[in-house]
Write a protein that holds these residues in place. Structure first.
Motif, mmCIF file in Angstrom:
data_model
loop_
_atom_site.group_PDB
_atom_site.id
_atom_site.type_symbol
_atom_site.label_atom_id
_atom_site.label_comp_id
_atom_site.label_asym_id
_atom_site.label_seq_id
_atom_site.Cartn_x
_atom_site.Cartn_y
_atom_site.Cartn_z
ATOM 1 N N GLY A 1 69.569 10.325 38.401
ATOM 2 C CA GLY A 1 69.468 9.437 37.009
ATOM 3 C C GLY A 1 70.395 10.051 35.932
ATOM 4 O O GLY A 1 71.160 11.161 35.980
ATOM 5 N N GLN A 2 70.048 9.781 34.646
ATOM 6 C CA GLN A 2 70.643 10.541 33.521
ATOM 7 C C GLN A 2 70.505 12.017 33.594
ATOM 8 O O GLN A 2 71.461 12.727 33.001
ATOM 9 C CB GLN A 2 70.152 9.799 32.237
ATOM 10 N N GLU B 1 70.622 11.206 45.703
ATOM 11 C CA GLU B 1 69.996 10.181 44.989
ATOM 12 C C GLU B 1 69.490 9.416 46.140
ATOM 13 O O GLU B 1 70.219 8.690 47.046
ATOM 14 C CB GLU B 1 70.898 9.338 44.354
ATOM 15 N N ALA C 1 70.462 4.855 38.605
ATOM 16 C CA ALA C 1 69.797 4.047 37.533
ATOM 17 C C ALA C 1 68.640 3.401 38.339
ATOM 18 O O ALA C 1 68.335 2.122 37.904
ATOM 19 C CB ALA C 1 70.698 3.121 36.908
ATOM 20 N N TRP D 1 65.354 2.442 36.498
ATOM 21 C CA TRP D 1 65.781 1.462 35.260
ATOM 22 C C TRP D 1 65.853 -0.036 35.812
ATOM 23 O O TRP D 1 65.342 -0.925 35.030
ATOM 24 C CB TRP D 1 66.785 1.962 34.475
#
Length: 423
Positions: free
Chosen positions: A17-18, A38, A43, A46
């Motif tokens: 993510g961010q 990941e 994302a 989201w």
């Protein structure tokens, strides 16, 4: 089993993510070899755990990922769900982040040389340092008492809510008045559904005050830069709910009292479920008053700032209650009242069971100091109030990532003699 992963990297970042991408940006700047693992897609949260009308509650100008500040034409607008996903995905492409998607980490432990072993769904690898960038929101939290709700009533967690149309016809009970609960209640209310909302102690914040968005004022006041050590609650602030407001339709306050005047039924905190009946605490008035007190406290803080700086701003007006409960509603028979569905906006539980290292405190929280754990070489990023109020947001995660990148450099430099000796 053959693995598509490298056998070793100096740093493994768990989570794309961010937060994980921000760490990657600085590691690339420092020339540190690394990989991001990941479990799903970039994302993912989201994209999949937000409702259709979801948008940021902070203005777009606060989207300040390192090396990629917001560059759109609406700095004071509020990104919608699809725009947030596009922003994060574009960021990963622009920084050429070394992300391996679809790789779930199943165990993190130590290896024989004192480094880390990372076991995954795609095989194992080792690392000299590891960054946990997976937030703390892992498993939807629904109280066990939900098992005593009439089985004819559909129940979902807020992370699975998309829109009013996915729920059966009839009234909807929303349990929880944090950001998600209040915004989902509003979404249902605007869709013409009869809503019953269980109200907790979450505070509220004005959207616009004295001519500016309150986020702008609070940023000027340094609130997003305030270290956790300087907060009156110290580390206790990490357990506090965020203020509720919305960026929907250009942004506005969320006023539960106004919703009540328009027909929404409000209740105090959920106490129990007995024979299908929901029982509530007699604390609705206290909870509403507490939220309004925070709202007016923020207005007062801004008033003081304006006066001290001599800023020319429109006059302010503090909030006055537009509705008060005439009597406490302490129980609800959902079947008799026509409630056909329940949305549990009751947060998440953390799951660190895959980490085979002693890093949790007595309450099950990751022990750290500004993202640096007691386990040499293990770091954390992306948690609310990791260091400041901005730590769990786009506006502050980059600062945390830069700080940790220097700590990672120091760690890698310190272990070089040990690695040479092991060769």
């Amino acid at each position: 089993m053959s693995s598509r992963l490298p056998s070793h990297r100096s740093v493994v970042v768990i989570g794309g993510g961010q937060a994980g991408l921000s760490v990657s940006y600085f590691l690339k700047q420092h020339g540190v070899d690394h990989v991001i693992l990941e479990k799903n897609r970039i994302a993912h949260s989201w994209r999949t755990q937000r409702w259709d009308s979801f948008c940021l509650v902070t203005p777009n100008w606060q989207c300040q990922l390192p090396g990629r500040p917001y560059a759109g034409g609406e700095p004071h607008g509020f990104m919608k769900r699809e725009e947030i996903v596009a922003y994060v995905e574009d960021y990963a492409r622009r920084i050429e982040a070394p992300v391996e998607e679809g790789v779930a980490v199943t165990r993190l432990g130590r290896d024989a040389r004192g480094g880390f072993v990372v076991e995954t769904s795609e095989g194992g690898m080792t690392a000299d340092a590891v960054v946990l960038a997976v937030s703390g929101y892992h498993t939807p939290s629904i109280p066990r008492s939900a098992e005593r709700v009439d089985p004819a009533i559909r129940q979902i967690h807020s992370s699975a809510y998309k829109n009013a149309g996915q729920l059966p016809e009839g009234d909807v009970l929303v349990v929880g008045s944090g950001q998600s609960g209040c915004q989902i209640a509003e979404d249902l209310h605007l869709a013409g559904r009869k809503v019953h909302l269980v109200v907790g102690s979450a505070p509220r914040c004005p959207r616009v005050y004295r001519g500016r968005d309150c986020v702008d004022w609070l940023a000027d006041l340094g609130q997003y830069d305030l270290p956790v050590d300087d907060h009156p609650l110290k580390e206790g602030v990490r357990k506090k709910a965020n203020h509720y407001l919305t960026g929907r339709d250009g942004g506005r306050d969320i006023d539960l009292r106004r919703f009540a005047k328009e027909g929404m039924s409000l209740y105090g905190r959920l106490k129990d479920i007995d024979s299908g009946r929901l029982l509530f605490e007699d604390d609705l008035a206290k909870n509403l008053d507490g939220a309004d007190a925070v709202y007016n406290g923020i207005c007062g803080l801004i008033d003081k700032h304006i006066a001290e700086k001599g800023i020319d701003a429109p006059p302010g007006r503090h909030y006055e209650a537009v509705w008060r409960p005439s009597k406490a509603l302490t129980e609800l028979d959902p079947v008799a009242e026509g409630v056909a569905s329940i949305v549990w906006a009751t947060g998440f539980r953390s799951n660190w069971s895959w980490i085979d290292l002693p890093i949790l405190d007595a309450a099950g929280y990751l022990e750290h100091r500004r993202g640096v754990t007691k386990e040499d070489g293990l770091f954390i990023i992306g948690l609310p109030w990791l260091y400041t109020w901005g730590s769990g947001r786009f506006v502050g995660v980059g600062r945390d990532a830069e700080f940790l990148s220097h700590r990672i450099d120091e760690h890698l430099l310190a272990i070089k003699p040990r690695l040479r000796a092991a060769c």
